[in-house]
Scaffold this motif. Structure first.
Motif, mmCIF file in Angstrom:
data_model
loop_
_atom_site.group_PDB
_atom_site.id
_atom_site.type_symbol
_atom_site.label_atom_id
_atom_site.label_comp_id
_atom_site.label_asym_id
_atom_site.label_seq_id
_atom_site.Cartn_x
_atom_site.Cartn_y
_atom_site.Cartn_z
ATOM 1 N N GLU A 169 -5.152 3.886 -14.823
ATOM 2 C CA GLU A 169 -5.217 3.941 -16.288
ATOM 3 C C GLU A 169 -4.341 5.062 -16.830
ATOM 4 O OE1 GLU A 169 -6.876 1.978 -18.600
ATOM 5 O OE2 GLU A 169 -7.175 0.624 -16.904
ATOM 6 N N LYS A 170 -4.228 6.140 -16.068
ATOM 7 C CA LYS A 170 -3.385 7.277 -16.482
ATOM 8 C C LYS A 170 -1.913 7.059 -16.129
ATOM 9 C CE LYS A 170 -6.854 10.976 -16.138
ATOM 10 N NZ LYS A 170 -7.156 12.286 -15.523
ATOM 11 N N GLU A 171 -1.621 5.886 -15.530
ATOM 12 C CA GLU A 171 -0.262 5.523 -15.098
ATOM 13 C C GLU A 171 0.274 6.453 -14.011
ATOM 14 O OE1 GLU A 171 2.363 4.882 -18.389
ATOM 15 O OE2 GLU A 171 0.945 3.558 -19.425
ATOM 16 N N ASP A 172 -0.657 7.070 -13.267
ATOM 17 C CA ASP A 172 -0.271 7.866 -12.102
ATOM 18 C C ASP A 172 -0.392 6.941 -10.888
ATOM 19 O OD1 ASP A 172 0.122 9.649 -10.039
ATOM 20 O OD2 ASP A 172 -1.234 11.185 -10.826
ATOM 21 N N TYR A 173 0.611 6.053 -10.748
ATOM 22 C CA TYR A 173 0.502 4.968 -9.777
ATOM 23 C C TYR A 173 0.560 5.440 -8.333
ATOM 24 C CZ TYR A 173 1.284 2.329 -14.034
ATOM 25 O OH TYR A 173 1.179 1.829 -15.306
ATOM 26 N N GLN A 174 1.258 6.535 -8.094
ATOM 27 C CA GLN A 174 1.330 7.054 -6.731
ATOM 28 C C GLN A 174 -0.045 7.532 -6.268
ATOM 29 O OE1 GLN A 174 4.445 9.915 -6.128
ATOM 30 N NE2 GLN A 174 4.109 10.021 -3.933
ATOM 31 N N LYS A 175 -0.707 8.287 -7.145
ATOM 32 C CA LYS A 175 -2.039 8.786 -6.809
ATOM 33 C C LYS A 175 -3.040 7.630 -6.734
ATOM 34 C CE LYS A 175 -4.424 13.106 -7.811
ATOM 35 N NZ LYS A 175 -4.520 14.233 -8.760
ATOM 36 N N ALA A 176 -2.902 6.686 -7.655
ATOM 37 C CA ALA A 176 -3.795 5.527 -7.664
ATOM 38 C C ALA A 176 -3.671 4.739 -6.367
ATOM 39 C CB ALA A 176 -3.480 4.636 -8.857
ATOM 40 N N SER A 177 -2.434 4.537 -5.903
ATOM 41 C CA SER A 177 -2.222 3.754 -4.682
ATOM 42 C C SER A 177 -2.877 4.422 -3.481
ATOM 43 C CB SER A 177 -0.730 3.531 -4.425
ATOM 44 O OG SER A 177 -0.060 4.750 -4.171
ATOM 45 N N GLN A 178 -2.844 5.751 -3.447
ATOM 46 C CA GLN A 178 -3.483 6.481 -2.345
ATOM 47 C C GLN A 178 -4.988 6.222 -2.326
ATOM 48 O OE1 GLN A 178 -2.331 10.517 -3.174
ATOM 49 N NE2 GLN A 178 -0.215 10.217 -2.498
ATOM 50 N N LYS A 179 -5.593 6.200 -3.506
ATOM 51 C CA LYS A 179 -7.042 5.994 -3.599
ATOM 52 C C LYS A 179 -7.426 4.553 -3.270
ATOM 53 C CE LYS A 179 -7.708 10.261 -4.746
ATOM 54 N NZ LYS A 179 -8.255 11.203 -3.758
ATOM 55 N N PHE A 180 -6.648 3.584 -3.763
ATOM 56 C CA PHE A 180 -6.949 2.183 -3.439
ATOM 57 C C PHE A 180 -6.804 1.935 -1.939
ATOM 58 C CE2 PHE A 180 -5.601 1.232 -7.985
ATOM 59 C CZ PHE A 180 -6.890 0.986 -8.427
ATOM 60 N N LEU A 181 -5.773 2.526 -1.345
ATOM 61 C CA LEU A 181 -5.566 2.381 0.095
ATOM 62 C C LEU A 181 -6.735 2.991 0.863
ATOM 63 C CD1 LEU A 181 -3.651 1.324 2.254
ATOM 64 C CD2 LEU A 181 -2.478 3.531 2.210
ATOM 65 N N LYS A 182 -7.202 4.141 0.394
ATOM 66 C CA LYS A 182 -8.346 4.800 1.030
ATOM 67 C C LYS A 182 -9.594 3.920 0.931
ATOM 68 C CE LYS A 182 -10.058 8.651 2.905
ATOM 69 N NZ LYS A 182 -9.572 9.187 4.189
ATOM 70 N N ALA A 183 -9.786 3.303 -0.224
ATOM 71 C CA ALA A 183 -10.938 2.411 -0.412
ATOM 72 C C ALA A 183 -10.899 1.260 0.579
ATOM 73 C CB ALA A 183 -10.956 1.878 -1.849
ATOM 74 N N ILE A 184 -9.706 0.677 0.769
ATOM 75 C CA ILE A 184 -9.546 -0.431 1.709
ATOM 76 C C ILE A 184 -9.783 0.051 3.138
ATOM 77 C CG2 ILE A 184 -7.842 -2.023 2.695
ATOM 78 C CD1 ILE A 184 -6.647 -2.152 -0.211
ATOM 79 N N GLU A 185 -9.251 1.215 3.458
ATOM 80 C CA GLU A 185 -9.447 1.779 4.803
ATOM 81 C C GLU A 185 -10.921 2.016 5.104
ATOM 82 O OE1 GLU A 185 -7.053 5.273 4.666
ATOM 83 O OE2 GLU A 185 -5.185 4.242 5.226
ATOM 84 N N GLN A 186 -11.684 2.311 4.046
ATOM 85 C CA GLN A 186 -13.121 2.565 4.222
ATOM 86 C C GLN A 186 -13.952 1.279 4.140
ATOM 87 O OE1 GLN A 186 -14.196 5.373 5.359
ATOM 88 N NE2 GLN A 186 -12.162 6.305 5.177
#
Length: 223
Positions: A80-97
């Motif tokens: 939502e903040k358009e910080d796509y690099q940081k967002a991608s890290q979190k989504f990837l972490k969610a998938i990894e978990q």
């Protein structure tokens, strides 16, 4: 129905104050359970209180570093903040978990699309369509990424699938028109552009595509 379920039901009904009170009760009763913090964070996201939401999601991760939905919440927050690099890290972490859900893969793919990293977006958007083949938005974005890396045959098939799900999808018709134009199938392209305009009269790109197609046809007639 426990308090968490009651609060989620209230949240879905947009009864935010009542939901907040119940989520607060859940946190007070179980301060070491990350679920209450995650749900409260989701509530705050709906109220656009992103800074407070971030603190709740981070607290959930402190309590359980494997809390996949907390990472997903943070991903949405940064998206939502358009910080796509940081967002991608979190989504990837969610998938990894272990968050094996279409939305998580879709959002990760969209992070890469919004950074114009079309190739990187492909496997995640594809996975989203595999997990939920009935969501035309997943298919459409996947089709766009295919087109942008010039995998036009695959893109065409994907846009056709979009139309099977939603026959009034003007953007799918427009993109099929562009692909037909690229293959010099001018009359076919014109039909697609006209269909897009029939469905959405103010579709500027389709109007421009139609103009180009007509110009091509005039050139061929002159010859």
């Amino acid at each position: 129905m426990d308090k968490n379920q009651q609060a989620i039901a209230l949240l879905n009904e947009k009864k935010y104050e009542e939901a907040a009170q119940l989520f607060n009760d859940v946190i007070e009763e179980s301060p070491n359970d990350p679920l209450g913090y995650i749900n409260f964070g989701n509530l705050l996201m709906q109220l656009n209180e992103t800074e407070r939401a971030e603190r709740f999601f981070e607290r959930a991760v402190e309590l359980d570093e494997k809390a996949a939905t907390a990472y997903y919440g943070l991903g949405n927050l940064y998206f939502e903040k358009e910080d796509y690099q940081k967002a991608s890290q979190k989504f990837l972490k969610a998938i990894e978990q272990g968050l094996e859900e279409a939305d998580a893969y879709f959002m990760l793919g969209m992070c890469f699309r919004n950074q114009e990293q079309w190739k990187l977006s492909l496997p995640y958007l594809l996975r989203a369509t595999e997990l939920d083949s009935q969501d035309e938005s997943f298919l459409f974005q996947y089709g766009l990424s295919l087109a942008q890396v010039e995998l036009l045959d695959e893109a065409q098939k994907t846009f056709e699938k979009v139309l099977e799900l939603d026959e009034a999808h003007s953007d799918a018709y427009y993109n099929l028109g562009v692909i037909s134009l690229f293959h010099e199938k001018i009359e076919e392209a014109l039909r697609y552009f006209e269909k897009a305009l029939e469905l959405q009269s103010d579709h500027v790109l389709a109007a421009n595509g139609k103009k180009i197609a007509l110009q091509y046809m005039e050139q061929f007639e002159d010859k």
